[in-house]
Design an enzyme around this catalytic site. Sequence first.
Site, PDB file in Angstrom:
ATOM      1  N   GLY A  19       0.807  -1.218   0.000  1.00  0.00           N
ATOM      2  CA  GLY A  19       0.000   0.000   0.000  1.00  0.00           C
ATOM      3  C   GLY A  19       0.834   1.259   0.000  1.00  0.00           C
ATOM      4  O   GLY A  19       1.966   1.272  -0.508  1.00  0.00           O
ATOM      5  N   ASP A  42       1.254  -9.003  -1.447  1.00  0.00           N
ATOM      6  CA  ASP A  42      -0.066  -8.507  -1.031  1.00  0.00           C
ATOM      7  C   ASP A  42      -1.084  -9.534  -1.503  1.00  0.00           C
ATOM      8  O   ASP A  42      -0.902 -10.184  -2.524  1.00  0.00           O
ATOM      9  CB  ASP A  42      -0.343  -7.142  -1.692  1.00  0.00           C
ATOM     10  CG  ASP A  42      -1.391  -6.331  -0.955  1.00  0.00           C
ATOM     11  OD1 ASP A  42      -1.047  -5.255  -0.438  1.00  0.00           O
ATOM     12  OD2 ASP A  42      -2.560  -6.780  -0.911  1.00  0.00           O
ATOM     13  N   ALA A 274      -3.436  27.251   8.378  1.00  0.00           N
ATOM     14  CA  ALA A 274      -4.852  27.015   8.696  1.00  0.00           C
ATOM     15  C   ALA A 274      -5.550  26.494   7.446  1.00  0.00           C
ATOM     16  O   ALA A 274      -5.194  26.849   6.328  1.00  0.00           O
ATOM     17  CB  ALA A 274      -5.495  28.322   9.156  1.00  0.00           C
ATOM     18  N   VAL A 276      -9.227  24.023   5.788  1.00  0.00           N
ATOM     19  CA  VAL A 276     -10.585  23.507   5.959  1.00  0.00           C
ATOM     20  C   VAL A 276     -10.588  22.333   6.941  1.00  0.00           C
ATOM     21  O   VAL A 276     -11.637  21.897   7.414  1.00  0.00           O
ATOM     22  CB  VAL A 276     -11.167  23.122   4.573  1.00  0.00           C
ATOM     23  CG1 VAL A 276     -10.209  22.199   3.822  1.00  0.00           C
ATOM     24  CG2 VAL A 276     -12.508  22.440   4.662  1.00  0.00           C
ATOM     25  N   CYS A 282      -3.808   8.764   8.634  1.00  0.00           N
ATOM     26  CA  CYS A 282      -3.098   8.552   9.900  1.00  0.00           C
ATOM     27  C   CYS A 282      -3.602   9.369  11.073  1.00  0.00           C
ATOM     28  O   CYS A 282      -3.815   8.817  12.159  1.00  0.00           O
ATOM     29  CB  CYS A 282      -1.615   8.859   9.702  1.00  0.00           C
ATOM     30  SG  CYS A 282      -0.800   7.563   8.792  1.00  0.00           S
ATOM     31  N   PHE A 283      -3.756  10.681  10.877  1.00  0.00           N
ATOM     32  CA  PHE A 283      -4.002  11.549  12.035  1.00  0.00           C
ATOM     33  C   PHE A 283      -5.211  11.097  12.861  1.00  0.00           C
ATOM     34  O   PHE A 283      -5.115  10.872  14.057  1.00  0.00           O
ATOM     35  CB  PHE A 283      -4.193  13.000  11.580  1.00  0.00           C
ATOM     36  CG  PHE A 283      -2.918  13.709  11.209  1.00  0.00           C
ATOM     37  CD1 PHE A 283      -1.692  13.082  11.349  1.00  0.00           C
ATOM     38  CD2 PHE A 283      -2.937  15.008  10.729  1.00  0.00           C
ATOM     39  CE1 PHE A 283      -0.517  13.728  11.016  1.00  0.00           C
ATOM     40  CE2 PHE A 283      -1.766  15.668  10.393  1.00  0.00           C
ATOM     41  CZ  PHE A 283      -0.555  15.023  10.539  1.00  0.00           C
TER      42      PHE A 283
HETATM   43  C1  UDX Z   1       1.116  12.326   8.319  1.00  0.00           C
HETATM   44  C2  UDX Z   1       2.471  12.623   8.996  1.00  0.00           C
HETATM   45  O1  UDX Z   1       2.947  13.895   8.536  1.00  0.00           O
HETATM   46  C3  UDX Z   1       3.466  11.528   8.668  1.00  0.00           C
HETATM   47  O2  UDX Z   1       4.689  11.751   9.362  1.00  0.00           O
HETATM   48  C4  UDX Z   1       2.881  10.184   9.088  1.00  0.00           C
HETATM   49  O3  UDX Z   1       3.764   9.126   8.763  1.00  0.00           O
HETATM   50  C5  UDX Z   1       1.539   9.967   8.418  1.00  0.00           C
HETATM   51  O4  UDX Z   1       0.653  11.048   8.723  1.00  0.00           O
HETATM   52  P1  UDX Z   1       0.138  12.594   5.876  1.00  0.00           P
HETATM   53  O5  UDX Z   1      -1.174  12.255   6.490  1.00  0.00           O
HETATM   54  O6  UDX Z   1       0.537  11.882   4.635  1.00  0.00           O
HETATM   55  O7  UDX Z   1       1.330  12.372   6.926  1.00  0.00           O
HETATM   56  O8  UDX Z   1       0.145  14.150   5.511  1.00  0.00           O
HETATM   57  P2  UDX Z   1       0.508  15.515   6.259  1.00  0.00           P
HETATM   58  O9  UDX Z   1       1.419  16.272   5.388  1.00  0.00           O
HETATM   59  O10 UDX Z   1       0.938  15.311   7.640  1.00  0.00           O
HETATM   60  O11 UDX Z   1      -0.890  16.268   6.236  1.00  0.00           O
HETATM   61  C6  UDX Z   1      -2.014  15.796   6.951  1.00  0.00           C
HETATM   62  C7  UDX Z   1      -3.189  16.731   6.772  1.00  0.00           C
HETATM   63  O12 UDX Z   1      -2.960  17.980   7.403  1.00  0.00           O
HETATM   64  C8  UDX Z   1      -3.499  17.063   5.319  1.00  0.00           C
HETATM   65  O13 UDX Z   1      -4.899  17.064   5.135  1.00  0.00           O
HETATM   66  C9  UDX Z   1      -2.922  18.450   5.144  1.00  0.00           C
HETATM   67  O14 UDX Z   1      -3.533  19.171   4.106  1.00  0.00           O
HETATM   68  C10 UDX Z   1      -3.218  19.052   6.506  1.00  0.00           C
HETATM   69  N1  UDX Z   1      -2.333  20.176   6.869  1.00  0.00           N
HETATM   70  C11 UDX Z   1      -0.993  20.008   6.960  1.00  0.00           C
HETATM   71  C12 UDX Z   1      -2.903  21.413   7.174  1.00  0.00           C
HETATM   72  O15 UDX Z   1      -4.120  21.584   7.111  1.00  0.00           O
HETATM   73  N2  UDX Z   1      -2.082  22.442   7.552  1.00  0.00           N
HETATM   74  C13 UDX Z   1      -0.723  22.297   7.665  1.00  0.00           C
HETATM   75  O16 UDX Z   1      -0.049  23.280   8.033  1.00  0.00           O
HETATM   76  C14 UDX Z   1      -0.160  21.042   7.350  1.00  0.00           C
HETATM   77  P1  ADP Z   2      -1.148   1.863   4.325  1.00  0.00           P
HETATM   78  O1  ADP Z   2      -1.531   3.289   4.059  1.00  0.00           O
HETATM   79  O2  ADP Z   2      -0.988   1.560   5.796  1.00  0.00           O
HETATM   80  O3  ADP Z   2       0.011   1.389   3.508  1.00  0.00           O
HETATM   81  P2  ADP Z   2      -2.965   0.521   2.506  1.00  0.00           P
HETATM   82  O4  ADP Z   2      -4.415   0.216   2.699  1.00  0.00           O
HETATM   83  O5  ADP Z   2      -2.552   1.458   1.443  1.00  0.00           O
HETATM   84  O6  ADP Z   2      -2.432   0.978   3.938  1.00  0.00           O
HETATM   85  O7  ADP Z   2      -2.169  -0.835   2.241  1.00  0.00           O
HETATM   86  C1  ADP Z   2      -2.240  -1.974   3.016  1.00  0.00           C
HETATM   87  C2  ADP Z   2      -2.124  -3.197   2.101  1.00  0.00           C
HETATM   88  O8  ADP Z   2      -2.039  -4.352   2.941  1.00  0.00           O
HETATM   89  C3  ADP Z   2      -3.334  -3.420   1.183  1.00  0.00           C
HETATM   90  O9  ADP Z   2      -2.882  -3.470  -0.166  1.00  0.00           O
HETATM   91  C4  ADP Z   2      -3.920  -4.772   1.641  1.00  0.00           C
HETATM   92  O10 ADP Z   2      -4.387  -5.567   0.560  1.00  0.00           O
HETATM   93  C5  ADP Z   2      -2.717  -5.424   2.278  1.00  0.00           C
HETATM   94  N1  ADP Z   2      -3.067  -6.456   3.264  1.00  0.00           N
HETATM   95  C6  ADP Z   2      -3.866  -6.333   4.348  1.00  0.00           C
HETATM   96  N2  ADP Z   2      -3.915  -7.483   5.039  1.00  0.00           N
HETATM   97  C7  ADP Z   2      -3.126  -8.371   4.379  1.00  0.00           C
HETATM   98  C8  ADP Z   2      -2.761  -9.723   4.594  1.00  0.00           C
HETATM   99  N3  ADP Z   2      -3.214 -10.402   5.662  1.00  0.00           N
HETATM  100  N4  ADP Z   2      -1.950 -10.300   3.711  1.00  0.00           N
HETATM  101  C9  ADP Z   2      -1.490  -9.617   2.650  1.00  0.00           C
HETATM  102  N5  ADP Z   2      -1.768  -8.339   2.388  1.00  0.00           N
HETATM  103  C10 ADP Z   2      -2.586  -7.719   3.235  1.00  0.00           C
END
Ligand code: UDX
Ligand code: ADP
Length: 481
Positions: A19, A42, A274, A276, A282-283
């Site tokens: 992924g 995968d 700032a 929307v 992740c967050f």
């Molecule tokens: C985040 C962490 O940055 C990364 O370290 C972790 O591994 C996964 O989560 P990501 O979600 O890919 O990464 O993007 P990020 O750049 O952190 O932005 C998250 C959200 O915050 C986005 O929607 C972005 O547009 C928003 N954002 C970011 C703001 O609104 N304002 C900012 O100043 C920065």
């Molecule tokens: P991330 O952002 O954490 O990388 P994704 O959803 O993009 O998450 O990717 C996770 C991947 O893991 C998917 O492609 C999914 O098919 C795969 N996956 C989940 N469970 C299993 C499993 N048991 N065996 C193999 N692949 C798996």
Amino acid sequence: MTTNIAEIPVRKICCIGAGYVGGPTCSVLALNCPDIQVTVVDRNELRINQWNSENLPIYEPGLEEIVKQCRGKNLFFSTDMAPALKEADLIFISVNTPTKTFGLGKGRAADLKFVESCARLIAEVCDRSKIVVEKSTVPVRSAASIVNVLKANTKPGVSYQVLSNPEFLAEGTAVNDLKNPDRVLIGGEESEEGKKAISALSWVYRHWVSADKIIEMNTWSSELSKLAANAFLAQRISSINAISAVCEATGADVSEVAQAIGLDSRLGPKFLQASVGWGGSCFQKDILNLVYISESLNLTSVAAYWQQVIDMNEYQKSRFGERIVQSMFNTITDKRIAILGFAFKKNTGDTRESPAIHVAKHLLEEGAFLHIYDPKVEKAQILLDLDQLDEESGISIHTDPYEAAKGTHALVVCTEWDQFIVNTYDYQRMYDSMLKPAFVFDGRKILNHSALTKIGFHVETIGKRHGQSFQDHNWAGTNGI
Ligand code: UDX
Ligand code: ADP
């Protein structure tokens, strides 16, 4: 006899999960470690086929070049999991850990079923000792669960060391983040065997990361550091978004306030934009997790503290939607609105937890017709996110921004794509094709508002008092509202 972990040279790596984390991580690893064979497996056949094709399943600047360079040499993508696991010296678990949608911890706890099924498969197929690395973001103490599953199912003579090695890449900048990480955390057992496993993984990273950036720690610290880092980042955006509401009510400008705050060297300028609202996979998931863990540990004040970071984000998304309706004379029923940007941030096609989804649903509920354009998000994904089967029910998806804008009452910017800025798009052309008064709602504060106002747009943005009032404009158009 049990194989000693120290005797395991890392020549072959298998990563489960192709992924957003597994794919880019292994591509950069393969690029930097020509002496290591990397196989990403995968169970999703379509995804693996895409990784083996010209059209990769995810968009990340710079990724395609790396995949093309390494694929078939020391980087492989496969659905054939068992042989790849058997052969590997080190296994990354990079599967998704979504928030549980039912049962205990519903809506908050991370669902570890995919991680657990990986551990079971590893124990079932492997007949020699290995290092298993937890790369997916998981709750604190997950490594202990992996160890338990492995131990309970291990074949005779086989042992495992489980390490935590959280990934900090951000989407849209993944390749650069992986090539030049701020730090690499490796958490492991404090035993001799644990230390040897940490050294083995550290050796892999040393191919391209300097030793001072590789930090060794105990497993739980490593797991918690990932959750804490994401919680702090989201908290910072929620904080500036909270200030943006005060700005809108008082006449202060959040950009000026952010600049003033960021010049304090203790605070620094990053993550003070700032918006929307924040999105991404992740967050939200990680903070919910932190809240759930805190509650489980009876730390209710800690849980409430972090919950507020999420609540503020919900408030920000709703506030923006409400402001659109209020500005357009308190009704958008049957009005056409163009949404520019659907991804949760620029340079990615990912829409997970995108604030655009929240805003679009709000506008649909208010009876608007939406014309959506995003440079990278697939039409099917947008429809899925909006719970629609097709383009009926008030939604049209466009591949051209001018087509999306044509005949609408308003443009709503939800993603900060570079191409949306005034020098790239001909906003006069959009304006001429729109109904009047024509509105712009800039949810990312990226547009040149004075240039748009000069064209004739009524501009509203985050963290700034309502734009020039309706009456102040000398409206060029006569199409009515
Ligand atoms: C985040 C962490 O940055 C990364 O370290 C972790 O591994 C996964 O989560 P990501 O979600 O890919 O990464 O993007 P990020 O750049 O952190 O932005 C998250 C959200 O915050 C986005 O929607 C972005 O547009 C928003 N954002 C970011 C703001 O609104 N304002 C900012 O100043 C920065
Ligand atoms: P991330 O952002 O954490 O990388 P994704 O959803 O993009 O998450 O990717 C996770 C991947 O893991 C998917 O492609 C999914 O098919 C795969 N996956 C989940 N469970 C299993 C499993 N048991 N065996 C193999 N692949 C798996």
